[in-house]
Motif scaffolding. Structure first.
Motif, PDB file in Angstrom:
ATOM      1  N   HIS A  98       0.999  -1.066  -0.222  1.00  0.00           N
ATOM      2  CA  HIS A  98      -0.073  -0.120  -0.109  1.00  0.00           C
ATOM      3  C   HIS A  98       0.945   1.231  -0.078  1.00  0.00           C
ATOM      4  O   HIS A  98       2.096   1.043   0.216  1.00  0.00           O
ATOM      5  CB  HIS A  98      -0.958  -0.007   1.163  1.00  0.00           C
ATOM      6  CG  HIS A  98      -0.183   0.115   2.611  1.00  0.00           C
ATOM      7  ND1 HIS A  98       0.388  -0.771   3.239  1.00  0.00           N
ATOM      8  CD2 HIS A  98      -0.092   1.257   3.316  1.00  0.00           C
ATOM      9  CE1 HIS A  98       0.930  -0.262   4.019  1.00  0.00           C
ATOM     10  NE2 HIS A  98       0.738   0.985   4.242  1.00  0.00           N
ATOM     11  N   HIS A 132       4.598   0.380  -0.144  1.00  0.00           N
ATOM     12  CA  HIS A 132       5.563  -0.550   1.017  1.00  0.00           C
ATOM     13  C   HIS A 132       4.625  -1.674   1.675  1.00  0.00           C
ATOM     14  O   HIS A 132       3.405  -1.493   1.371  1.00  0.00           O
ATOM     15  CB  HIS A 132       6.102   0.389   2.068  1.00  0.00           C
ATOM     16  CG  HIS A 132       5.038   1.031   2.768  1.00  0.00           C
ATOM     17  ND1 HIS A 132       4.528   2.359   2.408  1.00  0.00           N
ATOM     18  CD2 HIS A 132       4.351   0.938   4.177  1.00  0.00           C
ATOM     19  CE1 HIS A 132       3.638   2.759   3.265  1.00  0.00           C
ATOM     20  NE2 HIS A 132       3.725   1.855   4.226  1.00  0.00           N
ATOM     21  N   ARG A 139       1.090  10.252  11.951  1.00  0.00           N
ATOM     22  CA  ARG A 139       0.770  10.912  10.690  1.00  0.00           C
ATOM     23  C   ARG A 139       0.537  12.484  11.150  1.00  0.00           C
ATOM     24  O   ARG A 139      -0.293  12.482  12.085  1.00  0.00           O
ATOM     25  CB  ARG A 139      -0.293  10.514   9.863  1.00  0.00           C
ATOM     26  CG  ARG A 139       0.106   8.863   9.552  1.00  0.00           C
ATOM     27  CD  ARG A 139      -0.961   7.882   9.853  1.00  0.00           C
ATOM     28  NE  ARG A 139      -0.538   6.586   9.695  1.00  0.00           N
ATOM     29  CZ  ARG A 139      -0.698   5.981   8.541  1.00  0.00           C
ATOM     30  NH1 ARG A 139      -1.225   6.270   7.714  1.00  0.00           N
ATOM     31  NH2 ARG A 139      -0.332   4.639   8.614  1.00  0.00           N
ATOM     32  N   ASP A 181       0.639   5.026   1.672  1.00  0.00           N
ATOM     33  CA  ASP A 181      -0.290   6.054   2.541  1.00  0.00           C
ATOM     34  C   ASP A 181      -0.393   7.385   2.109  1.00  0.00           C
ATOM     35  O   ASP A 181       0.524   8.100   2.190  1.00  0.00           O
ATOM     36  CB  ASP A 181       0.689   6.037   4.174  1.00  0.00           C
ATOM     37  CG  ASP A 181       0.623   5.022   4.917  1.00  0.00           C
ATOM     38  OD1 ASP A 181      -0.296   4.319   5.424  1.00  0.00           O
ATOM     39  OD2 ASP A 181       1.560   4.024   4.586  1.00  0.00           O
ATOM     40  N   ARG A 225      -4.936   1.862  -0.107  1.00  0.00           N
ATOM     41  CA  ARG A 225      -4.798   1.503   1.372  1.00  0.00           C
ATOM     42  C   ARG A 225      -5.244  -0.121   1.593  1.00  0.00           C
ATOM     43  O   ARG A 225      -6.249  -0.363   1.011  1.00  0.00           O
ATOM     44  CB  ARG A 225      -5.259   2.165   2.250  1.00  0.00           C
ATOM     45  CG  ARG A 225      -4.120   2.533   3.568  1.00  0.00           C
ATOM     46  CD  ARG A 225      -4.775   2.850   4.810  1.00  0.00           C
ATOM     47  NE  ARG A 225      -3.379   3.304   5.418  1.00  0.00           N
ATOM     48  CZ  ARG A 225      -2.664   2.649   6.314  1.00  0.00           C
ATOM     49  NH1 ARG A 225      -3.383   1.096   6.061  1.00  0.00           N
ATOM     50  NH2 ARG A 225      -1.669   2.837   6.889  1.00  0.00           N
ATOM     51  N   ARG A 226      -4.745  -0.630   2.351  1.00  0.00           N
ATOM     52  CA  ARG A 226      -4.964  -1.886   2.723  1.00  0.00           C
ATOM     53  C   ARG A 226      -5.278  -2.403   4.225  1.00  0.00           C
ATOM     54  O   ARG A 226      -4.942  -1.520   4.983  1.00  0.00           O
ATOM     55  CB  ARG A 226      -3.801  -2.756   2.245  1.00  0.00           C
ATOM     56  CG  ARG A 226      -2.559  -2.324   3.033  1.00  0.00           C
ATOM     57  CD  ARG A 226      -3.016  -2.102   4.598  1.00  0.00           C
ATOM     58  NE  ARG A 226      -1.918  -1.620   5.373  1.00  0.00           N
ATOM     59  CZ  ARG A 226      -2.155  -0.561   6.343  1.00  0.00           C
ATOM     60  NH1 ARG A 226      -3.413   0.130   6.327  1.00  0.00           N
ATOM     61  NH2 ARG A 226      -1.189  -0.108   7.034  1.00  0.00           N
TER      62      ARG A 226
HETATM   63 FE   LIG Z   1       2.125   2.345   5.571  1.00  0.00          FE
END
Ligand SMILES: [Fe+2]
Ligand SMILES: O=C(O)CCC(=O)C(=O)O
Length: 386
Positions: free
Chosen positions: A216, A272, A340, A218, A380-381
């Protein structure tokens, strides 16, 4: 590079997926010789030492959050990945324990949100630690006993709670961000020359020994000029850092307990994944850095100073009783916190278009990647536990 890995990355077609599957494989287990180990680096063609800003945080401020003086940190960059910084365990002896306890006992508490909330009544997820501690503390094999809630925990969100369905954060789903985690994030980012980092959202991932996290990027945060910070504790893992395209073959590296990664600049939006947790040998399940207590005689660098000098440290000693549970858990598990900043300074969430507002909590159990790291059509996973 070993022959095997070289032959896998030659082909452009979704090289990331191929290597993800390679490192995730159980039988036979993969050859891990190409995985970069920053804790053992002598010389590596891809790795170079990186200068941090030692004056960004005072030694006392660093110590308040359990960090060594910045001048003592060992940081690396990777050729081909500008903005990627790997910091090899910058923690003071004995301070990782605080962060492990926060991840297991404190941060899963309400009003923070976790995967268990989706299918369980609020009263049942009120006290995950309390409902799990006794069973985890018990010695002996618990293999056949029902899993504790702590063992079923997969993710916790902090601050602006990530919405797994819409892949967004929003102003109306926010709870106070933990102040200790805010401080340590500020310091790590400042050391990496990103002063004024404002930790606004956190995703904590809990990995059992057979868990993985799919491929995924971010990208849901609104300000990509701010770095993404990642802290790892417990068992080691293989981390894959790719490119901006799925065809770009990723670089594999170990993340050990205490290691910190910063993704910034060009590397902020790279693909990543975590294909594999790499459990420590059975007889020696805890990483050596987690065995240090930092309070013993002669630990002049450790946490003892805070108590003798009366500084208002944010690092709370972990009781033996609590550590018995934490250590039992992380003997087989890994916890990662990604921190984040969602909004740039002065930035606000765009006005919500009510016709488009999806109130759908039905699928917020997360996105499990399929066996090969795919994210079911999503960038996104979520993770998979095979
Ligand atoms: Fe990540
Ligand atoms: O567990 C890790 O090291 C990575 C976690 C991650 O990529 C994420 O939470 O976005």
């Amino acid at each position: 590079m070993t022959k095997m890995a070289a032959s896998m990355v030659e082909h452009g077609e979704d090289a990331f997926r191929k290597l993800f599957k390679f490192y995730k494989r159980r039988n036979p287990p993969p050859d891990l010789r190409d995985v970069i180990d920053f804790s053992k680096i002598v010389k590596h063609e891809k790795v170079f030492p990186t200068e941090l800003n030692p004056a960004a945080v005072s030694d006392a401020e660093a110590r308040r959050t359990g960090l060594r003086p910045i001048r003592d940190w060992t940081a690396f960059g990777l050729h081909g990945y500008p903005g990627f910084i790997f910091i090899s365990n910058p923690f003071l002896p004995g301070s990782q324990q605080h962060w492990v306890r926060q991840c297991l006992k404190t941060y899963p508490q309400k009003p923070n949100v976790c995967n268990l909330d989706i299918h369980m009544a609020p009263t049942e997820t009120q006290d995950i630690w309390g409902r799990s501690a006794d069973a985890l503390r018990k010695t002996g094999s618990r293999v056949r006993e029902p899993k504790t809630l702590l063992e079923k925990l997969r993710w916790v969100t902090l601050g602006y709670h990530y919405n797994w369905d819409t892949k967004t954060y929003s102003a109306d789903h926010y709870t106070l961000f933990p102040s200790d985690l805010h401080s340590i994030s500020l310091h790590v980012a400042a050391a990496c020359r990103f002063p004024g980092f404002n930790a606004e959202a956190g995703i904590l991932n809990y990995y059992r020994s057979d868990s993985s996290l799919g491929i995924h990027v971010d990208e849901s945060e609104l300000d990509h000029t701010r770095p993404l910070l990642s802290f790892s504790f417990g068992q080691s893992a293989v981390f894959l850092l790719g490119g901006t395209q799925r065809e770009d073959p990723p670089t594999a590296m170990y993340m050990h307990s205490g290691d910190v990664m910063v993704m910034s600049g060009h590397s902020r939006l790279l693909y990543h994944a975590v294909p594999r947790v790499v459990p420590a040998p059975k007889g020696d399940p805890l990483h050596p850095s987690l065995e240090e207590d930092g309070l013993g005689p002669g630990s002049d660098q450790g946490l003892a100073q805070d108590h003798t000098q009366g500084e208002a440290t944010l690092i709370q000693p972990v009781s033996e009783e609590d550590w018995a549970v934490c250590s039992r858990y992380i003997e087989t598990s890994r916890v990662n916190m990604t921190i984040r900043q969602v909004l740039g300074s002065g930035q606000a969430f765009p006005a919500m278009d009510m016709t488009d507002k999806r109130i759908d909590v039905g699928h917020t159990d997360g996105y499990h990647d399929s066996q090969d790291g795919e994210n079911v059509g999503l960038k996104r996973r979520r993770r998979s536990d095979s």
